[in-house]
Design a protein around this motif. Structure first.
Motif, PDB file in Angstrom:
ATOM      1  N   SER A   1     -15.346   2.151   2.435  1.00  0.00           N
ATOM      2  CA  SER A   1     -14.012   1.529   2.374  1.00  0.00           C
ATOM      3  C   SER A   1     -13.652   0.923   1.020  1.00  0.00           C
ATOM      4  N   SER A   2     -14.342   1.292  -0.044  1.00  0.00           N
ATOM      5  CA  SER A   2     -14.030   0.635  -1.313  1.00  0.00           C
ATOM      6  C   SER A   2     -12.798   1.254  -1.968  1.00  0.00           C
ATOM      7  N   GLY A   3     -12.268   2.299  -1.362  1.00  0.00           N
ATOM      8  CA  GLY A   3     -11.120   2.956  -1.973  1.00  0.00           C
ATOM      9  C   GLY A   3     -11.583   3.945  -3.030  1.00  0.00           C
ATOM     10  N   LEU A   4     -10.619   4.583  -3.663  1.00  0.00           N
ATOM     11  CA  LEU A   4     -10.960   5.643  -4.612  1.00  0.00           C
ATOM     12  C   LEU A   4     -10.978   5.110  -6.041  1.00  0.00           C
ATOM     13  N   ASN A   5     -11.897   5.628  -6.841  1.00  0.00           N
ATOM     14  CA  ASN A   5     -11.918   5.215  -8.247  1.00  0.00           C
ATOM     15  C   ASN A   5     -11.186   6.266  -9.110  1.00  0.00           C
ATOM     16  N   ASP A   6     -11.223   6.062 -10.408  1.00  0.00           N
ATOM     17  CA  ASP A   6     -10.463   6.937 -11.308  1.00  0.00           C
ATOM     18  C   ASP A   6     -10.935   8.386 -11.235  1.00  0.00           C
ATOM     19  N   SER A   7     -12.254   8.572 -11.103  1.00  0.00           N
ATOM     20  CA  SER A   7     -12.744   9.955 -11.084  1.00  0.00           C
ATOM     21  C   SER A   7     -12.313  10.654  -9.784  1.00  0.00           C
ATOM     22  N   ASP A   8     -12.222   9.892  -8.692  1.00  0.00           N
ATOM     23  CA  ASP A   8     -11.713  10.479  -7.438  1.00  0.00           C
ATOM     24  C   ASP A   8     -10.257  10.914  -7.611  1.00  0.00           C
ATOM     25  N   LEU A   9      -9.470  10.029  -8.204  1.00  0.00           N
ATOM     26  CA  LEU A   9      -8.040  10.347  -8.372  1.00  0.00           C
ATOM     27  C   LEU A   9      -7.862  11.527  -9.328  1.00  0.00           C
ATOM     28  N   ALA A  10      -8.731  11.596 -10.345  1.00  0.00           N
ATOM     29  CA  ALA A  10      -8.660  12.725 -11.288  1.00  0.00           C
ATOM     30  C   ALA A  10      -8.998  14.028 -10.559  1.00  0.00           C
ATOM     31  N   ALA A  11      -9.977  13.988  -9.639  1.00  0.00           N
ATOM     32  CA  ALA A  11     -10.347  15.197  -8.881  1.00  0.00           C
ATOM     33  C   ALA A  11      -9.181  15.653  -8.012  1.00  0.00           C
ATOM     34  N   VAL A  12      -8.482  14.690  -7.418  1.00  0.00           N
ATOM     35  CA  VAL A  12      -7.313  15.020  -6.586  1.00  0.00           C
ATOM     36  C   VAL A  12      -6.236  15.680  -7.452  1.00  0.00           C
ATOM     37  N   ASP A  13      -5.973  15.106  -8.620  1.00  0.00           N
ATOM     38  CA  ASP A  13      -4.947  15.668  -9.513  1.00  0.00           C
ATOM     39  C   ASP A  13      -5.338  17.069  -9.997  1.00  0.00           C
ATOM     40  N   ARG A  14      -6.624  17.252 -10.293  1.00  0.00           N
ATOM     41  CA  ARG A  14      -7.086  18.580 -10.737  1.00  0.00           C
ATOM     42  C   ARG A  14      -6.848  19.627  -9.650  1.00  0.00           C
ATOM     43  N   ALA A  15      -7.171  19.255  -8.415  1.00  0.00           N
ATOM     44  CA  ALA A  15      -7.013  20.200  -7.298  1.00  0.00           C
ATOM     45  C   ALA A  15      -5.541  20.539  -7.092  1.00  0.00           C
ATOM     46  N   LEU A  16      -4.679  19.537  -7.238  1.00  0.00           N
ATOM     47  CA  LEU A  16      -3.233  19.789  -7.090  1.00  0.00           C
ATOM     48  C   LEU A  16      -2.756  20.750  -8.173  1.00  0.00           C
ATOM     49  N   LYS A  17      -3.279  20.554  -9.390  1.00  0.00           N
ATOM     50  CA  LYS A  17      -2.855  21.395 -10.509  1.00  0.00           C
ATOM     51  C   LYS A  17      -3.350  22.830 -10.325  1.00  0.00           C
ATOM     52  N   LEU A  18      -4.624  22.973  -9.937  1.00  0.00           N
ATOM     53  CA  LEU A  18      -5.203  24.316  -9.764  1.00  0.00           C
ATOM     54  C   LEU A  18      -4.441  25.138  -8.736  1.00  0.00           C
ATOM     55  N   THR A  19      -3.933  24.457  -7.698  1.00  0.00           N
ATOM     56  CA  THR A  19      -3.248  25.181  -6.628  1.00  0.00           C
ATOM     57  C   THR A  19      -1.732  25.167  -6.815  1.00  0.00           C
TER      58      THR A  19
END
Lengths: 330, 257
Positions: B109-127
């Motif tokens: 439950s600590s929430g997402l850190n910067d690297s998590d958010l970067a992974a989400v953005d990368r996946a959005l960009k790739l698709t």
């Protein structure tokens, strides 16, 4: 308005309701008198209204939170805290107590119904757990089916006990089944507070798991959730919370259905955000319902379950029409 | 990367998979084919450990380590899963779905850190889903939703991706788009992909490896070229097929007679 603002607004309004409600009633109590020792209104405030407000808040918060969890677990917005039969088990325990009388059960005193209903809630919870486990794993479908069957079974037993009772005991059973915070036993309040707050903390820690279970069990497992263990924990936490609330207040319907649904309309299904809104929103909603129950026919008091049920009927219709328009009950 | 040794699975006395053995190397693209009930989805579930482990025998090694020894979160950091788009639609936005994919990396439950958010953005960009990130899944078309599931699996940043009939609910254009994207991810990102499919032209066009299951047994495993001769598909589906060649690309096309 951002979701964080919405949550802040719900919490702020709830705290205001919590703060002002004990001063309201048949007569308004002035804030100055509550600090005067021996003043009759101070006694009413500290010994009657404040414990009752806290109890209503805890009951509303606990039922709403459990409703939210069951709705996520079953991926069905019509699931309620009572879907798995904990409430009818508690009702069975309480009705046995009223039928046999406290002296027979060696549970004399006002704690008797509380202890008997807790035992009933524990019995129904244990049965649902055992049946679900016996089928292997911890299937949501089996749990739901077992809960519904055990719910019907204990509801039938309540009717049977009521049939066997004389008119006086039958009336007491019926009154208990309506749900009420009148004649509240403050001795159980601290325990209820502990159970509800510990439950909320556990649910808060499991918010990401609840989100993933809402997305689907296969998806949740593929993202790293130990699905069966998470479901067992959520079942136990929610059922214990419901059992503790119902034992103190009787089965107060609809609050666990309405509050999570309304909160979801503004906040979506992210349980990290939803939980605080449901907890505070549910608590303050029931405080307001209790206030209405005390004032509408004052000095007589309407059982709070009647107030919530009167609100619940139109709410169901609204949900139905909304889902017909959008083609989706969410 | 992935080694399956004598894997069998049965519902009571009814075998669903019998004695399956194969090995997949890093970066391989495997199409899993077979008629309904052949055991394709059961094999995927076995790899995800979604099946009742008491009903399975044999061994599955993931990166040289027994699958049974992985914790659920450890496994989710190695293998991701793209479900079929039909059925239940989670009540989340695209971005929320992708954020949930970071669960195996997050502390409680600590929430997402910067690297998590970067992974989400990368996946959005790739698709190419950046513009739809705020949209609810239920408001998307089938093709967009399937891409969102793929993006969610990408946000999980695993080395192996399993896909269960990813194009089955898509129209020909969206299916072709998705298949191109899968192949691109396989070739450019080096993702090891295992795709269950009913589209016989998919392996013919995608290349890589094919596994054909029939009656729970392995009928064929090897490069796709070997699949298009020797009556393998005919034996698997108990049906005749016509093999043609694409007039422009020269690739094989399979038509059911």
């Amino acid at each position: 308005m951002s979701r964080y603002w919405k949550i802040s607004l719900v919490i702020a309004l709830s705290l205001l309701v919590l703060l002002f409600s004990p001063f309201c009633g048949l007569s308004l109590i002035s804030p100055e008198v509550i600090w005067i020792p021996g003043h009759p209104e101070a006694d009413v405030f500290w010994k009657l209204r404040l414990p009752r407000t806290v109890a209503a808040f805890l009951a509303g918060a606990g039922l709403s939170m459990s409703g939210m969890v069951f709705q996520a677990l079953f991926r069905n917005p019509l699931a309620t805290p009572f879907t798995l039969g904990v409430s009818s088990g508690a009702s069975f325990g309480a009705s046995i107590y009223f039928w046999l009388g406290g002296s027979t059960l060696a549970l004399a005193g006002s704690l008797g119904p509380l202890a008997a209903s807790l035992a009933g809630a524990g019995l129904s919870m244990g049965l649902v757990y055992a049946v679900t486990r016996a089928k292997g794993g911890f299937s949501t479908a089996v749990m739901l089916l077992a809960g519904v069957i055990i719910n019907f079974f204990f509801s039938s037993l309540v009717m049977f006990v009521q049939y066997l009772s004389d008119s006086h005991d039958s009336l007491r059973i019926m009154h208990w089944l309506m749900g009420s915070l009148a004649g509240l036993e403050t001795a159980g309040l601290a325990d209820l507070g502990f159970v509800v707050l510990a439950g909320a903390a556990a649910v808060g820690l499991m918010a990401p798991e609840i989100d993933l279970l809402t997305a689907g069990e296969e998806l949740a497992a593929s993202r790293g959730v130990q699905v069966n263990a998470a479901k067992v924990r959520l079942f136990l936490v929610s059922s214990i919370t419901v059992g503790a609330v119902v034992s103190l207040s009787g089965p107060i319907g609809f609050v666990g259905l309405m509050v999570p649904h309304v909160c979801r309309l503004g906040l979506g299904w992210s349980h990290r955000l939803l939980l605080p809104a449901v907890f505070f929103g549910g608590g303050s909603f029931l405080v307001l319902c209790d206030l209405a129950a005390r004032l509408i026919l004052a000095p007589a008091e309407i059982p709070i379950g009647i107030i919530t049920a009167l609100l619940g009927g139109p709410f169901f219709l609204w949900t139905l029409f909304k889902s017909t328009r959008t083609g989706d009950v969410f | 990367m992935l080694k399956i040794e004598n894997f069998s699975y049965a519902f009571g006395r009814r075998p669903v998979l019998t004695d399956i053995s194969l090995e997949i190397r890093a970066g391989d693209y495997l199409s899993i084919l077979g008629p309904n009930g052949a055991g394709k989805s059961t094999l995927l579930k076995g790899l995800l450990r979604l099946h009742d482990q008491g009903r399975a025998t044999g061994r599955i090694l993931v990166k040289g380590r027994d699958l049974a020894g992985y914790s659920q979160k450890e496994l989710a950091r190695v293998i991701s899963y793209v479900p079929q788009a039909g059925g239940w639609i989670p009540p989340f936005s695209v971005r929320e779905l992708l954020r949930l994919s970071r669960y195996p990396y997050a502390a409680i439950s600590s929430g997402l850190n910067d690297s998590d958010l970067a992974a989400v953005d990368r996946a959005l960009k790739l698709t190419g889903l950046g513009d739809l990130a705020g949209r609810q899944l239920r408001t998307l078309s089938g093709g967009e939703r399937q891409k969102a599931y793929l993006a969610a699996a990408l946000a999980q940043e695993t080395e192996i991706m399993l896909l269960d009939e990813p194009a089955s609910f898509l129209d020909p254009r969206h299916a072709a788009d998705l298949n191109r994207l899968l192949r691109k991810l396989n070739q450019e990102q080096g993702l090891t992909m295992l795709t269950v499919t009913h589209d016989l032209n998919h392996p013919a066009q995608a290349g890589g490896l094919a596994l054909v299951l029939a009656g729970g047994r392995k009928l064929f495993f090897g490069p796709v070229a070997g699949l298009l001769s020797g009556g393998i598909l005919e034996a698997a589906y108990q049906h005749d097929f016509l093999y043609l060649f694409h007039p422009r690309s020269g690739g094989a096309l399979v038509l059911a007679e």
